[in-house]
Write a protein that holds these residues in place. Structure first.
Motif, PDB file in Angstrom:
ATOM      1  N   ILE A 225       0.732  -1.342   0.079  1.00  0.00           N
ATOM      2  CA  ILE A 225       0.049   0.001   0.062  1.00  0.00           C
ATOM      3  C   ILE A 225       0.879   1.166  -0.068  1.00  0.00           C
ATOM      4  CG2 ILE A 225      -1.849   1.459   1.051  1.00  0.00           C
ATOM      5  CD1 ILE A 225      -2.368  -1.310   2.570  1.00  0.00           C
ATOM      6  N   HIS A 226       1.736   1.459   1.049  1.00  0.00           N
ATOM      7  CA  HIS A 226       2.693   2.441   1.224  1.00  0.00           C
ATOM      8  C   HIS A 226       3.872   1.941   1.948  1.00  0.00           C
ATOM      9  CE1 HIS A 226       0.554   6.240   0.135  1.00  0.00           C
ATOM     10  NE2 HIS A 226      -0.750   5.565   0.527  1.00  0.00           N
ATOM     11  N   TYR A 227       4.918   2.818   1.756  1.00  0.00           N
ATOM     12  CA  TYR A 227       6.166   2.370   2.657  1.00  0.00           C
ATOM     13  C   TYR A 227       6.863   3.480   2.884  1.00  0.00           C
ATOM     14  CZ  TYR A 227       8.753   3.287  -1.832  1.00  0.00           C
ATOM     15  OH  TYR A 227       9.222   3.920  -2.800  1.00  0.00           O
ATOM     16  N   SER A 228       7.737   3.471   3.868  1.00  0.00           N
ATOM     17  CA  SER A 228       8.809   4.567   4.473  1.00  0.00           C
ATOM     18  C   SER A 228      10.052   4.079   4.493  1.00  0.00           C
ATOM     19  CB  SER A 228       8.049   4.845   5.736  1.00  0.00           C
ATOM     20  OG  SER A 228       8.768   6.052   6.368  1.00  0.00           O
TER      21      SER A 228
ATOM     22  N   SER B 230      -2.222   2.244  -3.608  1.00  0.00           N
ATOM     23  CA  SER B 230      -2.277   3.174  -2.546  1.00  0.00           C
ATOM     24  C   SER B 230      -3.649   4.135  -2.369  1.00  0.00           C
ATOM     25  CB  SER B 230      -1.160   4.354  -2.822  1.00  0.00           C
ATOM     26  OG  SER B 230      -1.171   4.676  -4.084  1.00  0.00           O
ATOM     27  N   ASP B 231      -4.404   4.102  -3.422  1.00  0.00           N
ATOM     28  CA  ASP B 231      -5.681   4.864  -3.669  1.00  0.00           C
ATOM     29  C   ASP B 231      -6.550   4.718  -2.409  1.00  0.00           C
ATOM     30  OD1 ASP B 231      -6.059   4.835  -7.275  1.00  0.00           O
ATOM     31  OD2 ASP B 231      -4.621   5.864  -5.874  1.00  0.00           O
TER      32      ASP B 231
ATOM     33  N   LEU C 220      -7.306   5.443   6.634  1.00  0.00           N
ATOM     34  CA  LEU C 220      -8.170   5.238   5.636  1.00  0.00           C
ATOM     35  C   LEU C 220      -9.220   6.537   5.709  1.00  0.00           C
ATOM     36  CD1 LEU C 220      -7.280   2.208   6.513  1.00  0.00           C
ATOM     37  CD2 LEU C 220      -9.491   1.619   5.285  1.00  0.00           C
ATOM     38  N   GLU C 221      -9.080   7.490   4.991  1.00  0.00           N
ATOM     39  CA  GLU C 221      -9.901   8.637   5.152  1.00  0.00           C
ATOM     40  C   GLU C 221     -11.390   8.548   5.495  1.00  0.00           C
ATOM     41  OE1 GLU C 221      -8.174  11.390   6.113  1.00  0.00           O
ATOM     42  OE2 GLU C 221      -6.302  10.818   5.503  1.00  0.00           O
ATOM     43  N   SER C 222     -11.617   7.661   4.498  1.00  0.00           N
ATOM     44  CA  SER C 222     -13.198   7.514   4.402  1.00  0.00           C
ATOM     45  C   SER C 222     -13.331   5.986   4.103  1.00  0.00           C
ATOM     46  CB  SER C 222     -14.003   8.365   3.458  1.00  0.00           C
ATOM     47  OG  SER C 222     -15.298   8.190   3.336  1.00  0.00           O
TER      48      SER C 222
ATOM     49  N   SER D  79     -14.522  -2.108   0.153  1.00  0.00           N
ATOM     50  CA  SER D  79     -13.458  -2.837  -0.673  1.00  0.00           C
ATOM     51  C   SER D  79     -12.121  -2.779   0.134  1.00  0.00           C
ATOM     52  CB  SER D  79     -13.176  -2.279  -2.079  1.00  0.00           C
ATOM     53  OG  SER D  79     -13.013  -0.575  -1.954  1.00  0.00           O
ATOM     54  N   GLN D  80     -12.024  -2.293   1.060  1.00  0.00           N
ATOM     55  CA  GLN D  80     -10.868  -2.020   2.043  1.00  0.00           C
ATOM     56  C   GLN D  80     -10.980  -3.069   3.163  1.00  0.00           C
ATOM     57  OE1 GLN D  80     -11.170   2.407   2.611  1.00  0.00           O
ATOM     58  NE2 GLN D  80      -9.242   2.467   1.558  1.00  0.00           N
ATOM     59  N   THR D  81     -11.995  -3.696   3.029  1.00  0.00           N
ATOM     60  CA  THR D  81     -12.175  -4.900   4.143  1.00  0.00           C
ATOM     61  C   THR D  81     -11.084  -5.771   3.769  1.00  0.00           C
ATOM     62  OG1 THR D  81     -14.576  -4.756   4.569  1.00  0.00           O
ATOM     63  CG2 THR D  81     -13.550  -7.023   4.692  1.00  0.00           C
TER      64      THR D  81
END
Lengths: 112, 113
Positions: A46-49, A61-62, A78-80, A84-86
């Protein structure tokens, strides 16, 4: 899972609400990652640092944002939330880019 | 696109048998490979890794073999035990910006006693 703590372990939320998942490491590794794992898709980044305040997008990442204010903490927001993010979300760390990852125990997120 | 895949989605063995789990990769530029074990409800756990300058590496009851000619990776588990039941998947370093490792989808190993 030693050295990596994810919270919460389970979360049920409603569509449209904001959600923040937390990852804490005690290994002082430079790289931290957020993956999601879904049946038929395997692990997807999703993302990395790569350092404090240094983050970048992965392949899915969306709808997600991240922050890293300290070496040991990496937050996924998760802003909203949408259905589908389950998924099951895993935090991972590594000492170097492309090196082996060590994973946390995961967060099971259900968006209703 | 390039990806790491596994030959079989499931493998069933008897306790005490040797297990072999296979993985094919397509990125000839990959130079580092890892095997993970994931038990139900847990995060992936590192088992063993191998770099492309090696053909074989052994751990405790596990051996990883790398055949760069045919782009094939295998994990051998000796004297398989019920506690070895899990999903196993391989990963390769992608050498691509934004993708640390590419993961395969996994083989479910079931060990019956």
């Amino acid at each position: 899972d030693a050295g990596i703590t994810q919270s919460p372990r389970h979360k049920v939320t409603e569509t449209g609400t904001p959600v923040t998942l937390r990852c804490h490491q005690t290994e002082n590794h430079r790289y931290m990652y957020w993956y999601r794992q879904d049946p038929g898709h395997g692990l997807r980044l999703i993302h990395y640092s790569y350092g404090v305040k240094d983050t970048d997008k992965g392949e899915v990442s969306d709808g997600y944002s991240v922050s890293r204010s300290k070496t040991e903490d990496f937050l996924l927001t998760l802003e909203s939330a949408t259905s589908s993010q389950t998924s099951v979300y895993f935090c991972a760390i590594s000492a170097g880019w492309g090196e082996k990852l060590f994973f946390g125990s995961g967060t099971q997120l259900s968006v209703l | 696109g390039e990806s790491v895949g596994l030959h079989l989605p499931t493998l069933s063995v008897q306790e005490g048998d040797n297990s072999i789990i296979n993985c094919a990769y397509s990125n000839s530029a990959s130079d580092y490979f890892i095997w993970y074990k994931q038990e139900s409800g847990k995060g992936p756990q590192f088992i063993i890794d191998i770099r492309s300058n090696m053909d074989k590496r052994q751990g405790q009851r596990v051996t990883v073999l790398l055949n760069k000619t045919v782009k094939h990776l295998s994990l051998q588990i000796a004297a398989t035990q019920p506690g070895d039941s899990a999903v196993y998947f391989c990963a390769e370093n992608s050498n691509q910006a934004g993708t640390a490792l590419i993961f395969g989808k996994g083989t479910t190993l079931s060990v019956s006693s």
